[in-house]
Design an enzyme around this catalytic site. Sequence first.
Site, short mmCIF file in Angstrom:
data_model
loop_
_atom_site.label_atom_id
_atom_site.label_comp_id
_atom_site.label_asym_id
_atom_site.label_seq_id
_atom_site.Cartn_x
_atom_site.Cartn_y
_atom_site.Cartn_z
N CYS A 117 0.84 -1.20 0.00
CA CYS A 117 0.00 0.00 0.00
C CYS A 117 0.87 1.25 0.00
O CYS A 117 0.63 2.20 -0.75
CB CYS A 117 -0.94 -0.01 1.20
SG CYS A 117 -2.06 1.41 1.26
N CYS A 214 -5.89 -3.29 7.43
CA CYS A 214 -7.07 -2.43 7.45
C CYS A 214 -8.31 -3.10 6.85
O CYS A 214 -9.43 -2.85 7.31
CB CYS A 214 -6.79 -1.11 6.73
SG CYS A 214 -6.48 -1.25 4.95
#
Length: 378
Positions: A117, A214
């Site tokens: 990410c 997440c």
Amino acid sequence: MPAPGLNSLGFAKPPAETRVVVAMSGGVDSSVVAARLKREGYDVVGVTLQLYDHGAALQKKGACCAGQDIYDASRVAEVMGFPHYVLDYENRFRESVIDEFADSYLAGATPIPCVRCNERVKFRDLLETARELDADCMATGHYVQRFEGAQGPELHRAADPGRDQSYFLFTTTPEQLSYLRFPLGHLKSKAETRALAAEFGLTVADKPDSQDICFVPEGGYADVIAKLRPGAAEPGEIVHLDGRRLGRHAGVLHYTVGQRRGLGIGGGEPLYVVKLDPDARQVIVGPREALAIREIPVREINWLGHAAFEQAPEGGWEMMVKVRSARPPRPARIHPTGPDTARVELLSAEEGVAPGQACVFYAPEGNRVLGGGWIHRG
């Protein structure tokens, strides 16, 4: 501290003439970065990435970059008086991070999507957006330190070892590091960050830290992968290193290297997952000592301020390495085998080293990040 004549972000102009884009996840860390820079007089622009649909995608409560967190970031911007934008990066995030996460798990690896990410979304796409906004730099809430060295910016571990996030930023390139700023890296504890949030009157001052990945609810990797890749969980055998067949499993994706609990193979000697073989649909188990390894093959290496691989001494470079985010750096020798590959020789054996994890290189004193790569099976 910046050199004389430079502002706190290292530019030779007043803060009011220095535009900084702050990557805001909605948590306390990035919120404090934005509020602090605004208080110092910088031209702050807050940007939050919507990475997945909080309401429908994977039902993760308390994660970054979705739902309540977007609202929290927007509220901080409103209170402190700077513009805030939300960018829809759902497709990019799925293509660049989530899909690879699922495929890697199904291939028997233990991936780290947080690194991807940072590499493929925040420090590539978002950083490019910051440039398009004519920002002088981009700031984040990561706990790492950036110092100007003799040959350019250097990436160092945070002052608080317990909060250090350098392991997750090893793919940062020198060019990106020149543009990035990490205003929290010098703080000694998370309590200092929360105290600053309270001082600025931010409602996120007591907001809990996000946990796990997440987009993975409560650590349920297998459930997420089953949604992303329906029918991917195929049953197979649990096999001892000595060849004994000990039982059956419901899918390799339910296991990780080093796992002991939940094997479902009864009593006897304590056994651990030593290896995953997705092609044969086997979970291979053995005694704890079978987890200890001394050599690790690494590829896709990103070098940060070190000599070219051709210049490596005959015995390799002496460095410190981390093979898990929660483990301290350990002494090792790095033997480059190509521009972005190496054989890492640990001076003392490590347990539970798994393909898909990162091996991050640090200078001998243990603070400066010199690079890192991805562990593979060899």
